[in-house]
Design a protein around this motif. Structure first.
Motif, PDB file in Angstrom:
ATOM      1  N   TRP A 296       0.853  -1.203   0.000  1.00  0.00           N
ATOM      2  CA  TRP A 296       0.000   0.000   0.000  1.00  0.00           C
ATOM      3  C   TRP A 296       0.889   1.254   0.000  1.00  0.00           C
ATOM      4  CZ3 TRP A 296      -0.563   3.587   4.155  1.00  0.00           C
ATOM      5  CH2 TRP A 296      -1.580   4.542   3.986  1.00  0.00           C
ATOM      6  N   SER A 297       1.917   1.223   0.845  1.00  0.00           N
ATOM      7  CA  SER A 297       2.830   2.373   0.938  1.00  0.00           C
ATOM      8  C   SER A 297       3.607   2.565  -0.363  1.00  0.00           C
ATOM      9  CB  SER A 297       3.828   2.181   2.085  1.00  0.00           C
ATOM     10  OG  SER A 297       3.138   1.972   3.290  1.00  0.00           O
ATOM     11  N   LEU A 300       1.460   4.086  -2.916  1.00  0.00           N
ATOM     12  CA  LEU A 300       1.293   5.496  -2.561  1.00  0.00           C
ATOM     13  C   LEU A 300       2.514   6.302  -3.027  1.00  0.00           C
ATOM     14  CD1 LEU A 300      -1.058   6.756  -0.954  1.00  0.00           C
ATOM     15  CD2 LEU A 300       0.373   6.650   1.077  1.00  0.00           C
ATOM     16  N   TRP A 313      -5.699  14.718   1.455  1.00  0.00           N
ATOM     17  CA  TRP A 313      -6.014  13.311   1.761  1.00  0.00           C
ATOM     18  C   TRP A 313      -4.818  12.411   1.451  1.00  0.00           C
ATOM     19  CZ3 TRP A 313      -8.314  10.207   4.718  1.00  0.00           C
ATOM     20  CH2 TRP A 313      -8.612   8.873   4.373  1.00  0.00           C
ATOM     21  N   TYR A 314      -4.168  12.685   0.297  1.00  0.00           N
ATOM     22  CA  TYR A 314      -2.961  11.940  -0.067  1.00  0.00           C
ATOM     23  C   TYR A 314      -1.874  12.182   0.984  1.00  0.00           C
ATOM     24  CZ  TYR A 314       1.309  10.456  -2.444  1.00  0.00           C
ATOM     25  OH  TYR A 314       2.501   9.848  -2.736  1.00  0.00           O
ATOM     26  N   LYS A 317      -2.474  10.188   4.098  1.00  0.00           N
ATOM     27  CA  LYS A 317      -2.123   8.767   3.939  1.00  0.00           C
ATOM     28  C   LYS A 317      -0.597   8.603   3.922  1.00  0.00           C
ATOM     29  CE  LYS A 317      -4.787   8.117   0.255  1.00  0.00           C
ATOM     30  NZ  LYS A 317      -5.508   7.468  -0.861  1.00  0.00           N
ATOM     31  N   ILE A 320       0.996   8.480   7.277  1.00  0.00           N
ATOM     32  CA  ILE A 320       0.844   7.161   7.918  1.00  0.00           C
ATOM     33  C   ILE A 320       1.895   6.192   7.348  1.00  0.00           C
ATOM     34  CG2 ILE A 320      -0.693   5.149   8.156  1.00  0.00           C
ATOM     35  CD1 ILE A 320      -3.046   7.184   8.109  1.00  0.00           C
ATOM     36  N   ALA A 321       2.039   6.203   6.018  1.00  0.00           N
ATOM     37  CA  ALA A 321       3.023   5.321   5.375  1.00  0.00           C
ATOM     38  C   ALA A 321       4.432   5.636   5.868  1.00  0.00           C
ATOM     39  CB  ALA A 321       2.945   5.484   3.860  1.00  0.00           C
TER      40      ALA A 321
END
Length: 587
Positions: A296-297, A300, A313-314, A317, A320-321
């Motif tokens: 997922w990371s 991204l 929003w990106y 995320k 978090i990554a």
């Protein structure tokens, strides 16, 4: 950058450091598992001892001194300053050259003394000495011989220091400082003549693009120092007062990064690809949620755009990554890496996106030995970073694009010329502009984009132009493919020679309980790689799709001659080595 006005010659850098912020750990080397430091003061003292010995040996301004080291180390820099400050010329050579190359270059450069780092190189040079003008070969080793480092330093003990100062004061910024023989992807090595001012002006112009200010930083040196990219970076570090730590070797760079914890480093794309492949390899061995998070990371990261262009929003995320996954990447590279400076060959945009998303920015630059080296550099500040370009042109340098798309460069960084080759110099520098042999464009925001090497573009027999570098960059994204060379000049279609990623293919076979006896002829492996090529072919125009390929039996290495010391492909040699495979494809 402050008071750069006083620095006009390369040997002014360490004196500037001594004057402004003398370092205890100026040059740091690992010896028998211990990091040993040389202070700025010791560095200069030793350089003065070198100068005294050279003067005692009768060295005059303009004389050539060759130096070959198998790994970067403090003595190279000590010798460099000692040679340059008496007006002599440093001729650095790659440790991977053949004896034939050594004989040619040592002779062509008129070198009268040669310094080597170890016995293996000593034996190589002594073998060809009679075909050169060398009076003696000295070694950096301390081995109690009449040619070791201490014997050399003892030659000049009676020479007064004032004599060194006299010579030093008469060196002009426009004087020849170094002749760098390009290992070249084609033909006989050419000697690029660079003056003190060529390199000094470039160090400052690039330095202004690097957002580094205090002198409490650590750099790691591992790319070959005979290459102008690493050498200019080390002059910059000396100017800034950064600690320079020398990696033990390119193979041990992973371990050394964790020990040294550098703040930035110079990289070549091939190294970045290797680091990335290792990370993905580790990630693919994770299980469950951890594995899902990793991919997922990664996904991204591949969508990364600078300056928060992807929206909040990106960015949320991404934060978090960075916490859960990318922080581990940073740790693997020492934990303190702010950015990497990439040069020497084009870097895949995907790698730049992923590393920059991970919080380790990759700033790509463009240049060549003939431009000392930089022409353009990316910079995060004032929107100077655009993925897919090599940044904006540095100050005092002018670039124009010729009618056929070739990049032409003018500025204080343009070489004096090729040593003993007026014809080639005049073909390369016309009306003050250096013809780079690279094809590119400047976009409306002033970013330079390299599209190909003029020499590497070829036509198929149908008259279609193929730009191999772009296709190769795509194909190398496959985990099965470590190296690939697109061929087909004058043939009816493009094809490829593929060096598989041995580690990954072994793992793939193991996963499928399958044994490969011969990689070049294994049908199942061939079909699997065909799938990869089919996938990438969809992105290419019809005329440039890879129609056939063959797998080469061995790994492409520097030692076997496939790659230059900065890991660029030597196309001519690779074609010669695998001529039978080429025949097989086209017959």
């Amino acid at each position: 950058m402050n008071d750069s006005s006083k620095i006009t010659r390369l040997f002014d850098f360490p004196y500037h450091q001594l004057h402004n912020y003398p370092q205890q750990n100026c040059l740091v080397l690992k010896e028998s598992n211990d990091w040993k430091s040389m202070s700025t003061q010791e560095y200069i003292n030793q350089a003065n001892s070198v100068s005294k010995s050279l003067l005692e040996l009768g060295i005059q301004p303009g004389d050539k001194i060759a130096v070959i080291t198998s790994v970067n180390q403090p003595k190279w820099h000590v010798l460099d300053i000692g040679v340059l400050q008496i007006g002599a010329v440093n001729v650095p050579l790659y440790p991977t050259f053949s004896e034939k190359d050594y004989a040619y270059i040592l002779n062509h450069s008129d070198s009268i003394y040669c310094f080597v780092s170890d016995d293996e190189l000593y034996q190589k040079v002594v073998k060809v000495q009679e075909h050169t003008q060398l009076k003696k070969v000295f070694t950096f080793e301390e081995v109690n011989t009449d040619y070791d480092w201490n014997s050399f330093l003892s030659i000049g003990t009676k020479v007064p220091r004032l004599k060194v100062d006299e010579f030093k004061n008469s060196v002009k910024p426009s004087d020849l400082a170094t002749i760098i023989y390009t290992s070249g992807t084609t033909g006989t090595p050419k000697g690029v003549m660079l003056s003190h001012n060529n390199v000094v002006s470039n160090v400052f112009a690039v330095g202004n693009r690097l957002d580094l200010h205090d002198n409490k930083k650590v750099a790691i040196s591992y790319l070959p120092i005979c290459h102008i990219f690493e050498r200019a970076a080390s002059y910059y570090c000396q100017y800034m007062g950064f600690e320079i730590h020398f990696a033990e070797s390119i193979e041990k760079i992973g371990d050394n990064l964790k020990e040294v914890k550098p703040n930035f480093m110079a990289v070549v794309p091939r190294l970045l690809e290797k680091v990335f492949d290792k990370i993905v390899d580790k990630g693919s061995n994770l299980t469950g949620l951890k594995k899902r998070l990793f991919y997922w990371s990664l996904k991204l990261g591949e969508q990364y755009k600078p300056y928060k262009e992807n929206g909040w929003w990106y960015e949320f995320k991404l934060s978090i990554a960075r916490k859960l996954v990318f922080s581990k990447w940073q740790e693997a590279l020492g934990g303190n890496l702010d950015f990497m400076l990439a040069g020497s060959a084009p870097t895949q945009p995907r790698l730049i996106k992923v590393f920059t998303a991970a919080g380790i920015s990759v700033f790509e630059g463009y240049g060549m030995t003939e431009t000392s080296p930089a022409v353009s550099v990316s910079d995060m500040r004032s929107k100077g970073f655009k993925i897919g370009t090599v940044g904006k042109i540095i100050e005092d340098v002018t670039v124009k694009i010729a009618e056929d798309g070739e990049i032409l460069v003018q500025g204080p960084n343009i070489m004096i010329g090729y040593y003993k080759n007026k014809t080639l110099t005049n073909e390369t520098i016309k009306n003050g502009y250096l013809h780079t042999g690279d094809i590119g464009e400047i976009d409306d925001e002033g970013f330079l984009k390299i599209t190909d090497r003029k020499k590497e573009i070829f036509k198929t027999s149908g008259g279609k132009y193929i730009a191999p570098a772009i296709l190769e960059g795509e194909l190398k994204k496959s985990r099965f493919i470590e190296q690939v060379m697109v061929i087909g000049e004058g043939e009816k279609m493009p094809a490829a020679l593929v060096q598989i990623s041995f580690e990954f293919v072994q793992e793939w076979a193991k996963r499928h309980n399958y044994k490969i006896t011969d990689i070049t002829s294994d049908e199942r492996l061939h079909n699997r790689i065909q799938e990869e090529i089919d996938f990438f072919n969809k992105k290419f125009g019809k005329w440039e799709q890879i129609k056939r390929f063959e797998i080469t039996p061995d790994e492409w290495t520097i030692d076997s001659g496939h790659l230059t010391p900065t890991l660029k492909m030597r196309r001519k040699i690779i074609l010669e080595k695998y001529n039978d495979l080429r025949q097989k494809i086209y017959n």
